[in-house]
Design a protein around this motif. Structure first.
Motif, PDB file in Angstrom:
ATOM      1  N   ALA A  50      42.719  63.834  33.560  1.00  0.00           N
ATOM      2  CA  ALA A  50      43.718  63.984  32.500  1.00  0.00           C
ATOM      3  C   ALA A  50      43.291  63.364  31.173  1.00  0.00           C
ATOM      4  N   GLY A  51      42.134  62.706  31.150  1.00  0.00           N
ATOM      5  CA  GLY A  51      41.675  62.089  29.914  1.00  0.00           C
ATOM      6  C   GLY A  51      42.302  60.748  29.632  1.00  0.00           C
ATOM      7  N   ILE A  52      42.983  60.177  30.611  1.00  0.00           N
ATOM      8  CA  ILE A  52      43.622  58.876  30.430  1.00  0.00           C
ATOM      9  C   ILE A  52      42.605  57.754  30.607  1.00  0.00           C
ATOM     10  N   ARG A  53      41.636  57.965  31.483  1.00  0.00           N
ATOM     11  CA  ARG A  53      40.534  57.023  31.674  1.00  0.00           C
ATOM     12  C   ARG A  53      39.213  57.726  31.415  1.00  0.00           C
ATOM     13  N   THR A  54      38.236  56.965  30.975  1.00  0.00           N
ATOM     14  CA  THR A  54      36.910  57.517  30.717  1.00  0.00           C
ATOM     15  C   THR A  54      36.002  57.209  31.902  1.00  0.00           C
ATOM     16  N   PRO A  55      35.440  58.217  32.549  1.00  0.00           N
ATOM     17  CA  PRO A  55      34.572  57.960  33.698  1.00  0.00           C
ATOM     18  C   PRO A  55      33.260  57.323  33.274  1.00  0.00           C
ATOM     19  N   ASP A  56      32.615  56.652  34.222  1.00  0.00           N
ATOM     20  CA  ASP A  56      31.302  56.073  33.962  1.00  0.00           C
ATOM     21  C   ASP A  56      30.203  57.126  34.044  1.00  0.00           C
ATOM     22  N   ALA A  57      30.429  58.141  34.869  1.00  0.00           N
ATOM     23  CA  ALA A  57      29.440  59.207  35.043  1.00  0.00           C
ATOM     24  C   ALA A  57      30.142  60.427  35.599  1.00  0.00           C
ATOM     25  N   GLY A  58      29.470  61.574  35.460  1.00  0.00           N
ATOM     26  CA  GLY A  58      30.010  62.808  36.014  1.00  0.00           C
ATOM     27  C   GLY A  58      30.461  63.781  34.942  1.00  0.00           C
ATOM     28  N   ARG A  59      30.819  64.976  35.399  1.00  0.00           N
ATOM     29  CA  ARG A  59      31.251  66.046  34.500  1.00  0.00           C
ATOM     30  C   ARG A  59      32.628  66.534  34.925  1.00  0.00           C
ATOM     31  N   ILE A  60      33.526  66.722  33.949  1.00  0.00           N
ATOM     32  CA  ILE A  60      34.872  67.233  34.203  1.00  0.00           C
ATOM     33  C   ILE A  60      35.155  68.363  33.220  1.00  0.00           C
ATOM     34  N   SER A  61      35.672  69.459  33.731  1.00  0.00           N
ATOM     35  CA  SER A  61      36.108  70.563  32.882  1.00  0.00           C
ATOM     36  C   SER A  61      37.492  70.990  33.340  1.00  0.00           C
ATOM     37  N   VAL A  62      38.437  71.033  32.417  1.00  0.00           N
ATOM     38  CA  VAL A  62      39.804  71.484  32.697  1.00  0.00           C
ATOM     39  C   VAL A  62      40.111  72.635  31.748  1.00  0.00           C
ATOM     40  N   LEU A  63      40.206  73.837  32.290  1.00  0.00           N
ATOM     41  CA  LEU A  63      40.415  75.023  31.466  1.00  0.00           C
ATOM     42  C   LEU A  63      39.348  75.116  30.368  1.00  0.00           C
ATOM     43  N   GLY A  64      38.130  74.727  30.727  1.00  0.00           N
ATOM     44  CA  GLY A  64      37.024  74.777  29.795  1.00  0.00           C
ATOM     45  C   GLY A  64      36.971  73.622  28.817  1.00  0.00           C
ATOM     46  N   LEU A  65      37.886  72.665  28.921  1.00  0.00           N
ATOM     47  CA  LEU A  65      37.948  71.524  28.008  1.00  0.00           C
ATOM     48  C   LEU A  65      37.378  70.273  28.672  1.00  0.00           C
ATOM     49  N   ASP A  66      36.733  69.436  27.896  1.00  0.00           N
ATOM     50  CA  ASP A  66      36.211  68.154  28.364  1.00  0.00           C
ATOM     51  C   ASP A  66      37.239  67.077  28.029  1.00  0.00           C
ATOM     52  N   PRO A  67      37.807  66.403  29.046  1.00  0.00           N
ATOM     53  CA  PRO A  67      38.841  65.401  28.765  1.00  0.00           C
ATOM     54  C   PRO A  67      38.386  64.287  27.834  1.00  0.00           C
ATOM     55  N   ARG A  68      37.080  64.040  27.739  1.00  0.00           N
ATOM     56  CA  ARG A  68      36.596  62.957  26.887  1.00  0.00           C
ATOM     57  C   ARG A  68      36.553  63.358  25.414  1.00  0.00           C
ATOM     58  N   THR A  69      36.229  64.603  25.154  1.00  0.00           N
ATOM     59  CA  THR A  69      36.050  65.035  23.759  1.00  0.00           C
ATOM     60  C   THR A  69      37.153  65.965  23.269  1.00  0.00           C
ATOM     61  N   ASP A  70      37.910  66.558  24.195  1.00  0.00           N
ATOM     62  CA  ASP A  70      38.952  67.523  23.828  1.00  0.00           C
ATOM     63  C   ASP A  70      40.335  67.032  24.247  1.00  0.00           C
ATOM     64  N   ARG A  71      40.547  65.718  24.152  1.00  0.00           N
ATOM     65  CA  ARG A  71      41.766  65.121  24.699  1.00  0.00           C
ATOM     66  C   ARG A  71      43.037  65.700  24.072  1.00  0.00           C
ATOM     67  N   ALA A  72      43.060  65.848  22.765  1.00  0.00           N
ATOM     68  CA  ALA A  72      44.268  66.345  22.102  1.00  0.00           C
ATOM     69  C   ALA A  72      44.585  67.772  22.544  1.00  0.00           C
ATOM     70  N   GLU A  73      43.578  68.614  22.626  1.00  0.00           N
ATOM     71  CA  GLU A  73      43.796  69.997  23.057  1.00  0.00           C
ATOM     72  C   GLU A  73      44.178  70.054  24.531  1.00  0.00           C
TER      73      GLU A  73
END
Length: 311
Positions: A50-73
């Motif tokens: 959900a982008g509430i915490r920043t992982p130490d490693a790994g890849r996450i995609s939610v509907l094509g969005l990256d929770p780390r860089t696309d948090r607002a969207e």
């Protein structure tokens, strides 16, 4: 189509590794369960998604969005109800919906949400005056007020009585019927088996297995589960050493034994040797608890009434 993709997710808090390389995908339109005891890493996993915490490693995609860089969207398409979410007690139901709706570009019809979740007569009611089940329904409504495509629901039924829990299950099914993909975090086996299309069993920050409830259960279908109560002390180690026994769980006066072959005869003979009297041994159907025990060597049911926060 996978709406959520998680690969190699890791997250630590100091020396504690909460998530240790988690991989899974969530398909469009399903209720995807993350099942495990408190402290297994379930909440940390979904907070990273959900982008509430920043992982130490790994890849996450939610509907094509990256929770780390696309948090607002991401917040415009992902609804979240977390276990520790709390509303001010004096806040009224309608005020809560108005507040949350203001965060989104295209909020849902609040009147319809109130009607769908049985809160149409509670618009002016303070949150503190709602029953536990009503508060949970409000939490789900708030998670949906932004018209999300995906909803993350974390430990919704903790603390509810059996009636409130089952009422909430019906609401979760209604959420999926609205076309929302659901990620359901829980430590209740019955809840996961009843609601989820697929389940990730998580143990100590890792996924032990991922499949449909039926497939997970069938994977241990060769085992049998016996349960009995005894006022006498049971030698758990001696039972565990029987060739027919896979696992033994002692919770107060209740003993649960999982095994294969003539496990009933072997257990009865060992109890006679120990001089233990029982209130009768009964066989029970294989459940997700048996699958969890078989895969991890630990009981999930031992945590069923725990109220502790998840890591």
């Amino acid at each position: 189509m996978a709406l959520i993709e998680v690969a190699g997710l890791k997250k630590s808090y100091g020396a504690t590794q909460a998530v240790r390389g988690v991989d899974f995908e969530v398909e469009e339109g399903e209720i995807f369960g993350i099942l495990g005891p408190n402290g297994a890493g379930k909440t940390t996993t979904v907070e990273c998604v959900a982008g509430i915490r920043t992982p130490d490693a790994g890849r996450i995609s939610v509907l094509g969005l990256d929770p780390r860089t696309d948090r607002a969207e991401l917040r415009q398409v992902l609804g979240v109800q977390l276990q520790e979410s709390r509303l001010p007690e004096r806040l009224r139901v309608g005020e809560a919906l108005d507040l949350f709706a203001s965060f989104y570009r295209r909020p849902a019809d609040q009147g319809r949400l109130l009607h769908d979740f049985g809160l149409q007569d509670k618009r002016r009611t303070p949150v503190k005056a709602l029953s536990g089940g009503q508060q949970q329904r409000l939490s789900i409504a708030l998670a949906l007020v932004g018209s999300p495509k995906v909803a993350v629901l974390d430990e919704l039924t903790t603390g509810l009585d059996p009636r409130g829990r089952r009422d909430t299950w019906q609401v979760i099914e209604q959420v999926r019927d609205r076309g929302v993909t659901v990620v359901l975090v829980t430590h209740f086996m019955e809840e996961a088996e009843r609601l989820c299309d697929r389940i990730a069993l998580i143990d100590q920050g890792r996924i032990a297995a991922l499949d449909t409830p039926a497939a997970l259960i069938s994977g241990v279908s060769g085992d049998q589960r016996l349960r009995f109560r005894s006022a006498d002390a049971v030698d758990q180690a001696a039972l565990s050493e029987l060739d027919e026994v896979v696992g033994v769980i002692v919770e107060g006066r209740t003993v649960t034994v999982t095994g294969s072959g003539d496990v009933t005869g072997a257990v009865e003979a060992e109890l006679r040797r120990q001089g233990v009297s029982t209130e009768g041994i009964r066989a029970e159907a294989t459940t997700l608890e048996d699958a969890y025990l078989s895969l991890t060597g630990r009981s999930l049911g031992a945590y069923a009434d725990s109220e502790g926060a998840d890591a």
